[in-house]
Design a protein around this motif. Sequence first.
Motif, PDB file in Angstrom:
ATOM      1  N   PHE A  45       1.436  -4.256   6.591  1.00  0.00           N
ATOM      2  CA  PHE A  45       1.579  -4.629   5.198  1.00  0.00           C
ATOM      3  C   PHE A  45       2.906  -3.227   4.699  1.00  0.00           C
ATOM      4  O   PHE A  45       3.082  -2.281   5.722  1.00  0.00           O
TER       5      PHE A  45
ATOM      6  N   ASP B  58       6.868  -2.903   2.125  1.00  0.00           N
ATOM      7  CA  ASP B  58       6.663  -2.661   1.456  1.00  0.00           C
ATOM      8  C   ASP B  58       6.518  -3.546   0.639  1.00  0.00           C
ATOM      9  O   ASP B  58       6.975  -4.567  -0.685  1.00  0.00           O
ATOM     10  N   ASP B  59       4.918  -3.772  -0.324  1.00  0.00           N
ATOM     11  CA  ASP B  59       4.455  -4.637  -0.868  1.00  0.00           C
ATOM     12  C   ASP B  59       4.114  -6.250  -0.221  1.00  0.00           C
ATOM     13  O   ASP B  59       4.406  -6.908  -1.242  1.00  0.00           O
ATOM     14  N   ALA B  60       4.861  -6.239   0.837  1.00  0.00           N
ATOM     15  CA  ALA B  60       4.824  -7.259   1.906  1.00  0.00           C
ATOM     16  C   ALA B  60       3.630  -7.912   2.623  1.00  0.00           C
ATOM     17  O   ALA B  60       3.195  -6.747   3.169  1.00  0.00           O
ATOM     18  N   ILE B  61       2.717  -8.658   2.542  1.00  0.00           N
ATOM     19  CA  ILE B  61       2.021  -8.686   4.529  1.00  0.00           C
ATOM     20  C   ILE B  61       2.634 -10.101   5.036  1.00  0.00           C
ATOM     21  O   ILE B  61       3.228 -10.612   5.074  1.00  0.00           O
ATOM     22  N   GLU B  62       2.903  -9.424   6.491  1.00  0.00           N
ATOM     23  CA  GLU B  62       2.824 -10.039   7.291  1.00  0.00           C
ATOM     24  C   GLU B  62       1.673 -10.494   8.179  1.00  0.00           C
ATOM     25  O   GLU B  62       0.950  -9.470   8.491  1.00  0.00           O
TER      26      GLU B  62
END
Length: 95
Positions: free
Chosen positions: A6, A8-12
Amino acid sequence: MTHIAFADDAIEIDADVLAKAFRIDADDLKQGMRDGTITSRFERGEDEDAGKIRLTFFAASRRVRMTVDESGTILTCSAIDFGKLPLPETSRRVG
């Protein structure tokens, strides 16, 4: 053990892990995400589910749902496959 990151408000998530759950290859997964035929939903748990995150991925006839903890460790992974039928609208509801 597979982890999800997780930032910066992104999911990897590793494309190979998600592609395996969809039973497609990683290139097809990436293309589906680019062209919008594979979509996703992210939810944070509340109350007794606090500290857990539910990720749901949708394709034409398959839904993949993962529950992860806040460190990104996958706790559960399930999939529903409707074969040649389109994914019912009720399977797109998360709640």
